[in-house]
Design an enzyme around this catalytic site. Sequence first.
Site, PDB file in Angstrom:
ATOM      1  N   CYS A   1      22.389  38.174  14.559  1.00  0.00           N
ATOM      2  CA  CYS A   1      20.925  38.269  14.437  1.00  0.00           C
ATOM      3  C   CYS A   1      20.224  38.792  15.700  1.00  0.00           C
ATOM      4  O   CYS A   1      19.299  39.598  15.618  1.00  0.00           O
ATOM      5  CB  CYS A   1      20.350  36.911  14.039  1.00  0.00           C
ATOM      6  SG  CYS A   1      21.152  35.513  14.819  1.00  0.00           S
TER       7      CYS A   1
ATOM      8  N   LYS B   1      29.093  38.978  21.856  1.00  0.00           N
ATOM      9  CA  LYS B   1      28.775  39.759  20.655  1.00  0.00           C
ATOM     10  C   LYS B   1      27.650  40.747  20.930  1.00  0.00           C
ATOM     11  O   LYS B   1      27.633  41.847  20.377  1.00  0.00           O
ATOM     12  CB  LYS B   1      28.330  38.833  19.511  1.00  0.00           C
ATOM     13  CG  LYS B   1      29.449  38.067  18.846  1.00  0.00           C
ATOM     14  CD  LYS B   1      28.873  37.288  17.676  1.00  0.00           C
ATOM     15  CE  LYS B   1      29.766  36.175  17.220  1.00  0.00           C
ATOM     16  NZ  LYS B   1      29.087  35.230  16.320  1.00  0.00           N
TER      17      LYS B   1
ATOM     18  N   HIS C   1      13.807  35.096  16.879  1.00  0.00           N
ATOM     19  CA  HIS C   1      14.447  35.174  18.198  1.00  0.00           C
ATOM     20  C   HIS C   1      13.617  36.089  19.100  1.00  0.00           C
ATOM     21  O   HIS C   1      13.400  37.267  18.779  1.00  0.00           O
ATOM     22  CB  HIS C   1      15.854  35.780  18.080  1.00  0.00           C
ATOM     23  CG  HIS C   1      16.853  34.911  17.367  1.00  0.00           C
ATOM     24  ND1 HIS C   1      16.604  33.610  16.999  1.00  0.00           N
ATOM     25  CD2 HIS C   1      18.128  35.178  16.977  1.00  0.00           C
ATOM     26  CE1 HIS C   1      17.684  33.117  16.405  1.00  0.00           C
ATOM     27  NE2 HIS C   1      18.615  34.041  16.370  1.00  0.00           N
TER      28      HIS C   1
HETATM   29  N1  LIG Z   1      21.091  31.719  10.451  1.00  0.00           N
HETATM   30  C1  LIG Z   1      20.970  32.927  10.994  1.00  0.00           C
HETATM   31  O1  LIG Z   1      19.961  33.274  11.634  1.00  0.00           O
HETATM   32  C2  LIG Z   1      22.069  33.940  10.800  1.00  0.00           C
HETATM   33  C3  LIG Z   1      21.793  35.269  11.129  1.00  0.00           C
HETATM   34  C4  LIG Z   1      22.802  36.226  10.963  1.00  0.00           C
HETATM   35  C5  LIG Z   1      24.019  35.853  10.477  1.00  0.00           C
HETATM   36  N2  LIG Z   1      24.271  34.556  10.156  1.00  0.00           N
HETATM   37  C6  LIG Z   1      25.601  34.217   9.597  1.00  0.00           C
HETATM   38  O2  LIG Z   1      25.408  33.993   8.195  1.00  0.00           O
HETATM   39  C7  LIG Z   1      26.323  33.020   7.721  1.00  0.00           C
HETATM   40  C8  LIG Z   1      25.550  31.868   7.078  1.00  0.00           C
HETATM   41  O3  LIG Z   1      24.710  31.271   8.045  1.00  0.00           O
HETATM   42  P1  LIG Z   1      23.660  30.128   7.651  1.00  0.00           P
HETATM   43  O4  LIG Z   1      22.826  29.990   8.866  1.00  0.00           O
HETATM   44  O5  LIG Z   1      23.023  30.430   6.351  1.00  0.00           O
HETATM   45  O6  LIG Z   1      24.629  28.861   7.462  1.00  0.00           O
HETATM   46  P2  LIG Z   1      24.365  27.489   6.659  1.00  0.00           P
HETATM   47  O7  LIG Z   1      22.913  27.201   6.567  1.00  0.00           O
HETATM   48  O8  LIG Z   1      25.247  26.487   7.286  1.00  0.00           O
HETATM   49  O9  LIG Z   1      24.897  27.818   5.157  1.00  0.00           O
HETATM   50  C9  LIG Z   1      26.263  27.998   4.874  1.00  0.00           C
HETATM   51  C10 LIG Z   1      26.459  28.223   3.382  1.00  0.00           C
HETATM   52  O10 LIG Z   1      27.842  28.449   3.120  1.00  0.00           O
HETATM   53  C11 LIG Z   1      28.297  27.529   2.113  1.00  0.00           C
HETATM   54  N3  LIG Z   1      29.694  27.145   2.362  1.00  0.00           N
HETATM   55  C12 LIG Z   1      30.204  26.463   3.425  1.00  0.00           C
HETATM   56  N4  LIG Z   1      31.551  26.313   3.304  1.00  0.00           N
HETATM   57  C13 LIG Z   1      31.901  26.889   2.124  1.00  0.00           C
HETATM   58  C14 LIG Z   1      33.125  27.061   1.414  1.00  0.00           C
HETATM   59  N5  LIG Z   1      34.291  26.583   1.894  1.00  0.00           N
HETATM   60  N6  LIG Z   1      33.114  27.713   0.225  1.00  0.00           N
HETATM   61  C15 LIG Z   1      31.960  28.195  -0.277  1.00  0.00           C
HETATM   62  N7  LIG Z   1      30.730  28.064   0.332  1.00  0.00           N
HETATM   63  C16 LIG Z   1      30.712  27.432   1.519  1.00  0.00           C
HETATM   64  C17 LIG Z   1      27.371  26.349   2.238  1.00  0.00           C
HETATM   65  O11 LIG Z   1      27.387  25.624   1.027  1.00  0.00           O
HETATM   66  P3  LIG Z   1      27.101  24.035   0.944  1.00  0.00           P
HETATM   67  O12 LIG Z   1      25.625  23.854   1.198  1.00  0.00           O
HETATM   68  O13 LIG Z   1      27.509  23.693  -0.423  1.00  0.00           O
HETATM   69  O14 LIG Z   1      27.934  23.396   2.019  1.00  0.00           O
HETATM   70  C18 LIG Z   1      26.037  27.039   2.514  1.00  0.00           C
HETATM   71  O15 LIG Z   1      25.510  27.528   1.305  1.00  0.00           O
HETATM   72  C19 LIG Z   1      27.166  32.603   8.930  1.00  0.00           C
HETATM   73  O16 LIG Z   1      28.338  33.363   8.953  1.00  0.00           O
HETATM   74  C20 LIG Z   1      26.258  32.954  10.107  1.00  0.00           C
HETATM   75  O17 LIG Z   1      26.976  33.180  11.288  1.00  0.00           O
HETATM   76  C21 LIG Z   1      23.322  33.590  10.299  1.00  0.00           C
END
Ligand SMILES: NC(=O)c1ccc[n+]([C@@H]2O[C@H](COP(=O)([O-])OP(=O)(O)OC[C@H]3O[C@@H](n4cnc5c(N)ncnc54)[C@H](OP(=O)(O)O)[C@@H]3O)[C@@H](O)[C@H]2O)c1
Length: 355
Positions: free
Chosen positions: A151, A207, A244
């Site tokens: 991000c 990164k 950010h």
């Molecule tokens: N947040 C940001 O600003 C941002 C920006 C760019 C990229 N990212 C990337 O985007 C991705 C998601 O980030 P996030 O912030 O949205 O994370 P998050 O809020 O922790 O959400 C993770 C999601 O993945 C699901 N999940 C976890 N383990 C799983 C499994 N074994 N099988 C299937 N689904 C699973 C979770 O489901 P449950 O709720 O059922 O556990 C939840 O829906 C990450 O790789 C992160 O590095 C994040």
Amino acid sequence: MTKRKAAILGSSGMIGQRFAHMLDGHPYFEVAAYCASDRSDGKRLSEVWKLPDVELGSDLGEQTIQKTTAEQLSREGVQVVFSGLPSEVAGSIEDECAELGMAVFSNASAHRTDPDTPILIPEINHHHLEAVEIQRKRRRKGGYVVTNANCSVTGLALGLKPLVDAFGIDDFHVATYQALSGAGYPGVPSVDILGNILPHIAKEEEKMNSEGRKILGRFENGRFVDSPVRILASCTRVNVRDGHLEAVFARKEDMPDEELVASTLKGFRSRPQELSLPSAPLEPIIVTSEQNRPQPIVDSLAGSPERARGMAVTVGRIRTTEDSLRFFLLVHNTIRGGAGGSVLNAELAHKEGVM
Ligand SMILES: NC(=O)c1ccc[n+]([C@@H]2O[C@H](COP(=O)([O-])OP(=O)(O)OC[C@H]3O[C@@H](n4cnc5c(N)ncnc54)[C@H](OP(=O)(O)O)[C@@H]3O)[C@@H](O)[C@H]2O)c1
């Protein structure tokens, strides 16, 4: 036009919810499956919703979350997958979807360093999409994976691209002030961050440089060639919900003056604007002259039209001397730096016929 059948992986998470909102009523894609882990299986979206700036419509809120399996998505005829999975699990699930012929647009870092997988930001490196043809031929059965950047890098790279091209600046220092939503949900424990700033985010500084160089680099003769640009970052987590903020610094002899830097950033347009992609901001870089901007709480949802809300980055406090440049840049981490980045990538692939 028939819409392409889509699925969201990680639909209960911070990125997944942004996907659900941005894909609701989308002109190219129709979401057929909202997926997450066993923990959310059978829940409605309204039970997991945590975005205070989005009013959740009743139809969307009623959608039921299901367990993630690539075979099931394939059986349901899903063609396009939007992934908001944690990196530890994303790699294999995204591979399985691509093997089954789906086009995967991922937020996770698992595939960003693959030699045939682009880290796509359509305003910067739309031609990197060519890499998916090689990926398909080399190791997939019809599908492919396209990633978007970390991000912080996404916002930064958008701000740097016009400066690198117009003035040849190639050495940047950046200090980041990163929002809590960047750590997912529930993220950083409240006792660690209340009234505090954390001066370390695992792997983030590395990164910024490695992804930035790949994004700003070339794709030629079937391989990525890194840009010589260097990005030295110091990353912090601050007590802010979304957005950010980044303080950027560069040195160079004969630095252009503030007006020229501002007009160069403001005038930047690229392929998504030419193609009028639905989530492309009309002005990808908004330049503000106000002394106390950009601020996360005021500016993180910048961007128009409505579908591009949160897709523009905002630059302010541009200051130059004969040999230096400083400015602040703000990016919405879960929209432009997250789900919105993937949606724009999929729109580009659709419009360019790479699906
Ligand atoms: N947040 C940001 O600003 C941002 C920006 C760019 C990229 N990212 C990337 O985007 C991705 C998601 O980030 P996030 O912030 O949205 O994370 P998050 O809020 O922790 O959400 C993770 C999601 O993945 C699901 N999940 C976890 N383990 C799983 C499994 N074994 N099988 C299937 N689904 C699973 C979770 O489901 P449950 O709720 O059922 O556990 C939840 O829906 C990450 O790789 C992160 O590095 C994040």
